[in-house]
Scaffold this motif. Structure first.
Motif, mmCIF file in Angstrom:
data_model
loop_
_atom_site.group_PDB
_atom_site.id
_atom_site.type_symbol
_atom_site.label_atom_id
_atom_site.label_comp_id
_atom_site.label_asym_id
_atom_site.label_seq_id
_atom_site.Cartn_x
_atom_site.Cartn_y
_atom_site.Cartn_z
ATOM 1 N N SER A 38 54.891 24.004 60.831
ATOM 2 C CA SER A 38 55.374 24.626 59.480
ATOM 3 C C SER A 38 56.875 24.613 59.055
ATOM 4 O O SER A 38 57.559 24.737 59.821
ATOM 5 N N GLU A 159 45.932 20.435 54.926
ATOM 6 C CA GLU A 159 45.398 21.128 55.831
ATOM 7 C C GLU A 159 43.900 21.673 55.644
ATOM 8 O O GLU A 159 43.713 22.992 55.865
ATOM 9 N N HIS A 192 49.531 19.968 60.732
ATOM 10 C CA HIS A 192 50.261 20.331 61.808
ATOM 11 C C HIS A 192 49.709 20.067 63.208
ATOM 12 O O HIS A 192 50.081 20.193 64.193
#
Length: 353
Positions: A38, A159, A192
């Motif tokens: 992040s 995401e 991520h």
């Protein structure tokens, strides 16, 4: 299909630099994952590709055409967000057809394309159900289908699987790759989660603190990390990095790891302080091995066992087959690392040697 070129791309928010000097080319029909923790700049990069943010400097080109200042509606981009952005008062069918109607596509073509994407994403049985009553997993399928059905030249996914359960993520990884191959779209995927990037992407762009650190195929970034951040970030567990010093001996060039012992012969172009890197999966139990560390914890996870190893100044992990006999907590574990599996990094710059 569309080629995306980012040249010296950067974005500043006041005194904060979210992205600096990004140089990356994404080929026609290529699936590239922007991977990092992040705040590393990956979503900022995607938003500039989409036209939601203007670059502070640098340029974006689609098939050679400058995109700086071109609004999102004129870029031919499909976008799937983490929070779905579904019209909950509409049915699944109406959500899938929404973009096609906005483009003025004919009724028969809308019917055909909606049926096709619904079948591909296993939404056919619920086409006439209202979106408001659907599960999170189905809503994410619907969000992907609504963007994919208009067949954009560029498909951006930010995401999209972070809110769904683990079993569904495994299914969707396969379906997204199948979707990309079928429509041959240029796909940029922000995540991520290194497992998502490793299993789906043709190439991975690893980012940290607003900088692009390495671009390569999943195997390239796994086997040949450019620096210690990539080495630690890629892999589960990440690469072990032990402080040592390159020395010469009768056995050849080795790395002296202090209390952990000396490595087997290594290829080293320079002496001095280094970080001795090896993947936990490359550890080979060896009663006569040159390296020894104490077992601080044993994790048994189905088909594999993870040994947590410590010695003065060092911590490491070893991943072994569950059938392999392992020492218990507090016992000494001797092992070796194949020379071909060793990666050396400069102790100061942390760049690969």
């Amino acid at each position: 299909m569309t080629e995306i070129v980012m040249e010296n791309l950067g974005k500043d928010f006041g005194d904060f630099t979210a992205l600096a000097g990004m140089n990356l080319t994404i080929g026609d029909g290529e699936f590239v994952a922007l991977l990092g923790p992040s705040g590393c700049g990956k979503s900022t990069t995607m938003n500039m590709i989409a036209g939601m943010l203007d670059p502070s400097h640098g340029e974006i080109r689609f098939d050679g055409r400058p995109m700086n200042g071109v609004p999102m509606a004129r870029r031919g981009v499909g976008f799937v967000f983490q929070n779905y952005a579904i019209f909950t008062h509409m049915s699944v069918r109406e959500n899938l057809a929404y973009g096609l109607r906005a483009q003025g596509v004919g009724r028969s073509e809308i019917t055909r394309r909606v049926a096709e994407i619904a079948e591909l994403l296993q939404l056919t049985p619920m086409l006439d159900r209202r979106a408001a009553g659907l599960s999170v997993n189905i809503l994410q399928r619907l969000a992907i289908g609504r963007s994919a059905v208009v067949e954009p030249a560029i498909f951006l996914l930010d995401e999209p699987l972070s809110n769904v359960d683990a079993a569904f993520r495994a299914v969707m990884r396969s379906e997204l790759k199948s979707l990309q191959r079928q429509f041959r779209q240029t796909m940029v995927y922000v995540t991520h989660d290194q497992l998502e990037a490793m299993t789906m992407a043709d190439r991975i762009a690893v980012m940290d603190h607003g900088r692009l650190l390495q671009v390569g195929t999943p195997l390239e970034v796994y086997n040949h990390p450019a620096d210690t951040f990539v080495a630690r970030f890629i892999g589960a567990p990440g690469m072990n990095l032990l402080s040592g010093q390159v020395v010469s001996s009768d056995s050849g060039t080795q790395v002296d790891l202090g209390a952990a012992g000396r490595s087997g012969p290594v290829m080293a172009a320079q002496g001095g302080d280094v970080l001795f890197g090896f993947r936990p999966e490359e550890v080979q139990p060896d009663p006569a091995g040159p390296l020894a560390m104490q077992v601080s914890m044993v994790e048994r996870i189905g088909a594999r066992t993870i040994l947590h190893l410590v010695t003065q100044g060092h911590e490491a992990k070893a991943v072994l087959d569950s059938e392999t006999p392992t020492p218990g907590q507090g016992e000494v574990f001797r092992f070796s690392i194949p020379a071909a599996s060793v990666r050396l990094f400069d102790a100061k710059t942390e760049r690969a040697l």
